[in-house]
Write a protein that holds these residues in place. Sequence first.
Motif, mmCIF file in Angstrom:
data_model
loop_
_atom_site.group_PDB
_atom_site.id
_atom_site.type_symbol
_atom_site.label_atom_id
_atom_site.label_comp_id
_atom_site.label_asym_id
_atom_site.label_seq_id
_atom_site.Cartn_x
_atom_site.Cartn_y
_atom_site.Cartn_z
ATOM 1 N N GLU A 197 40.545 46.713 30.266
ATOM 2 C CA GLU A 197 41.596 46.626 31.283
ATOM 3 C C GLU A 197 42.944 47.039 30.710
ATOM 4 O O GLU A 197 43.709 47.759 31.352
ATOM 5 C CB GLU A 197 41.678 45.199 31.844
ATOM 6 C CG GLU A 197 40.482 44.802 32.679
ATOM 7 C CD GLU A 197 40.463 43.319 33.036
ATOM 8 O OE1 GLU A 197 41.311 42.560 32.546
ATOM 9 O OE2 GLU A 197 39.573 42.930 33.817
ATOM 10 N N GLU B 11 38.591 42.631 28.795
ATOM 11 C CA GLU B 11 40.056 42.574 28.771
ATOM 12 C C GLU B 11 40.649 43.777 28.048
ATOM 13 O O GLU B 11 41.651 44.342 28.490
ATOM 14 C CB GLU B 11 40.537 41.272 28.122
ATOM 15 C CG GLU B 11 40.334 40.072 29.012
ATOM 16 C CD GLU B 11 40.946 38.813 28.422
ATOM 17 O OE1 GLU B 11 41.944 38.903 27.695
ATOM 18 O OE2 GLU B 11 40.409 37.737 28.706
ATOM 19 N N GLU C 66 43.587 32.542 41.325
ATOM 20 C CA GLU C 66 43.756 33.982 41.551
ATOM 21 C C GLU C 66 43.203 34.809 40.395
ATOM 22 O O GLU C 66 42.559 35.836 40.610
ATOM 23 C CB GLU C 66 45.231 34.305 41.758
ATOM 24 C CG GLU C 66 45.763 33.810 43.087
ATOM 25 C CD GLU C 66 47.230 34.159 43.299
ATOM 26 O OE1 GLU C 66 47.725 35.096 42.634
ATOM 27 O OE2 GLU C 66 47.875 33.492 44.122
ATOM 28 N N LEU C 67 43.465 34.374 39.159
ATOM 29 C CA LEU C 67 43.006 35.127 37.985
ATOM 30 C C LEU C 67 41.485 35.187 37.891
ATOM 31 O O LEU C 67 40.933 36.136 37.346
ATOM 32 C CB LEU C 67 43.560 34.505 36.700
ATOM 33 C CG LEU C 67 45.041 34.674 36.433
ATOM 34 C CD1 LEU C 67 45.486 33.800 35.262
ATOM 35 C CD2 LEU C 67 45.358 36.141 36.147
ATOM 36 N N PRO D 283 42.038 40.348 37.492
ATOM 37 C CA PRO D 283 43.304 40.755 36.880
ATOM 38 C C PRO D 283 43.363 40.388 35.400
ATOM 39 O O PRO D 283 42.680 39.470 34.949
ATOM 40 C CB PRO D 283 44.356 39.982 37.677
ATOM 41 C CG PRO D 283 43.630 38.937 38.431
ATOM 42 C CD PRO D 283 42.194 39.328 38.499
ATOM 43 N N VAL D 284 44.185 41.117 34.669
ATOM 44 C CA VAL D 284 44.403 40.826 33.258
ATOM 45 C C VAL D 284 45.092 39.466 33.154
ATOM 46 O O VAL D 284 45.978 39.143 33.947
ATOM 47 C CB VAL D 284 45.281 41.925 32.606
ATOM 48 C CG1 VAL D 284 45.604 41.590 31.160
ATOM 49 C CG2 VAL D 284 44.586 43.277 32.697
ATOM 50 N N GLU E 293 37.094 43.518 40.171
ATOM 51 C CA GLU E 293 37.959 43.655 39.012
ATOM 52 C C GLU E 293 38.869 42.440 38.975
ATOM 53 O O GLU E 293 39.669 42.235 39.877
ATOM 54 C CB GLU E 293 38.797 44.940 39.130
ATOM 55 C CG GLU E 293 37.988 46.210 39.089
ATOM 56 C CD GLU E 293 37.715 46.681 37.675
ATOM 57 O OE1 GLU E 293 38.464 46.300 36.759
ATOM 58 O OE2 GLU E 293 36.753 47.426 37.499
#
Length: 118
Positions: A111, A108, A26-27, A11-12, A9
Amino acid sequence: MLEPSHNDELPVIPGKRYFTIGEVSELCAVKPHVLRYWEQEFPNLKPVKRRGNRRYYQREDVILIRQIRSLLYDQGYTIGGARQRMSGEDDELGNGDYQLMIRQMITELEEVLHVLNA
Protein backbone atom coordinates in the motif's frame (compact mmCIF):
# COMPACT_ATOMS: atom_id res chain seq x y z
CA MET A 1 -24.10 -4.55 7.08
CA LEU A 2 -21.99 -4.82 3.95
CA GLU A 3 -20.36 -8.18 3.55
CA PRO A 4 -16.60 -7.63 3.47
CA SER A 5 -14.74 -9.41 0.72
CA HIS A 6 -11.10 -10.28 0.32
CA ASN A 7 -10.90 -7.71 -2.49
CA ASP A 8 -11.64 -4.80 -0.15
CA GLU A 9 -8.71 -2.43 0.13
CA LEU A 10 -8.23 -1.46 3.75
CA PRO A 11 -6.75 1.99 4.39
CA VAL A 12 -3.14 2.37 5.48
CA ILE A 13 -2.83 2.53 9.26
CA PRO A 14 -1.78 6.08 10.22
CA GLY A 15 1.42 6.50 12.22
CA LYS A 16 -0.13 7.46 15.53
CA ARG A 17 -0.07 5.82 18.92
CA TYR A 18 -3.75 5.49 19.87
CA PHE A 19 -6.95 5.03 17.87
CA THR A 20 -10.57 5.40 18.96
CA ILE A 21 -13.06 2.60 18.35
CA GLY A 22 -14.57 4.66 15.51
CA GLU A 23 -11.19 5.04 13.82
CA VAL A 24 -10.44 1.33 14.19
CA SER A 25 -13.88 0.52 12.84
CA GLU A 26 -13.06 2.46 9.66
CA LEU A 27 -9.47 1.19 9.38
CA CYS A 28 -10.60 -2.43 9.66
CA ALA A 29 -14.03 -2.24 7.97
CA VAL A 30 -15.70 -3.72 11.05
CA LYS A 31 -18.58 -2.23 13.06
CA PRO A 32 -17.81 -1.02 16.62
CA HIS A 33 -20.14 -3.60 18.22
CA VAL A 34 -18.21 -6.34 16.42
CA LEU A 35 -14.94 -4.98 17.85
CA ARG A 36 -16.40 -5.05 21.36
CA TYR A 37 -17.57 -8.64 20.80
CA TRP A 38 -14.14 -9.70 19.51
CA GLU A 39 -12.56 -8.27 22.67
CA GLN A 40 -14.51 -10.90 24.61
CA GLU A 41 -13.61 -13.71 22.22
CA PHE A 42 -9.90 -13.03 21.60
CA PRO A 43 -7.80 -12.70 24.77
CA ASN A 44 -4.93 -10.98 22.88
CA LEU A 45 -7.21 -8.07 21.99
CA LYS A 46 -7.11 -5.70 24.96
CA PRO A 47 -7.46 -2.01 24.17
CA VAL A 48 -6.45 0.51 26.81
CA LYS A 49 -9.50 1.86 28.64
CA ARG A 50 -9.46 5.42 29.91
CA ARG A 51 -11.94 8.07 31.06
CA GLY A 52 -15.51 6.88 30.99
CA ASN A 53 -14.38 3.39 29.94
CA ARG A 54 -13.46 4.72 26.47
CA ARG A 55 -11.38 2.32 24.42
CA TYR A 56 -8.09 3.32 22.85
CA TYR A 57 -6.48 0.83 20.51
CA GLN A 58 -2.77 0.74 19.71
CA ARG A 59 -1.24 -0.07 16.33
CA GLU A 60 -0.68 -3.70 17.35
CA ASP A 61 -4.38 -3.98 18.17
CA VAL A 62 -5.34 -2.66 14.73
CA ILE A 63 -3.04 -5.20 13.05
CA LEU A 64 -4.47 -7.97 15.25
CA ILE A 65 -8.04 -6.94 14.35
CA ARG A 66 -7.16 -7.03 10.66
CA GLN A 67 -5.75 -10.53 11.15
CA ILE A 68 -8.93 -11.63 12.93
CA ARG A 69 -11.05 -10.05 10.19
CA SER A 70 -9.06 -11.86 7.51
CA LEU A 71 -9.43 -15.21 9.26
CA LEU A 72 -13.17 -14.81 9.77
CA TYR A 73 -14.27 -13.01 6.60
CA ASP A 74 -11.70 -13.97 3.97
CA GLN A 75 -10.54 -17.42 5.06
CA GLY A 76 -13.86 -18.65 6.47
CA TYR A 77 -12.74 -19.56 9.98
CA THR A 78 -15.22 -19.74 12.85
CA ILE A 79 -14.56 -17.67 15.98
CA GLY A 80 -13.20 -20.77 17.72
CA GLY A 81 -11.07 -21.72 14.73
CA ALA A 82 -9.70 -18.21 14.40
CA ARG A 83 -8.90 -18.16 18.13
CA GLN A 84 -6.99 -21.45 17.76
CA ARG A 85 -5.19 -20.17 14.69
CA MET A 86 -4.19 -16.94 16.46
CA SER A 87 -2.82 -18.91 19.41
CA GLY A 88 -0.93 -21.24 17.07
CA GLU A 89 -2.66 -24.35 18.47
CA ASP A 90 -3.40 -25.77 15.03
CA ASP A 91 0.02 -24.95 13.63
CA GLU A 92 2.64 -27.64 14.16
CA LEU A 93 5.48 -25.11 14.04
CA GLY A 94 3.62 -22.60 16.22
CA ASN A 95 4.30 -19.83 13.73
CA GLY A 96 0.76 -19.02 12.56
CA ASP A 97 0.86 -15.61 14.26
CA TYR A 98 4.12 -14.77 12.53
CA GLN A 99 2.80 -15.77 9.12
CA LEU A 100 -0.27 -13.58 9.62
CA MET A 101 1.88 -10.66 10.78
CA ILE A 102 4.22 -11.02 7.82
CA ARG A 103 1.26 -11.11 5.41
CA GLN A 104 -0.11 -7.95 7.02
CA MET A 105 3.27 -6.20 6.78
CA ILE A 106 3.58 -7.16 3.11
CA THR A 107 0.10 -5.75 2.44
CA GLU A 108 0.96 -2.50 4.23
CA LEU A 109 4.27 -2.16 2.37
CA GLU A 110 2.49 -2.74 -0.94
CA GLU A 111 0.00 0.00 0.00
CA VAL A 112 2.85 2.39 0.82
CA LEU A 113 4.54 1.55 -2.49
CA HIS A 114 1.25 2.19 -4.30
CA VAL A 115 0.93 5.61 -2.62
CA LEU A 116 4.53 6.50 -3.45
CA ASN A 117 4.11 5.52 -7.10
CA ALA A 118 0.86 7.49 -7.48
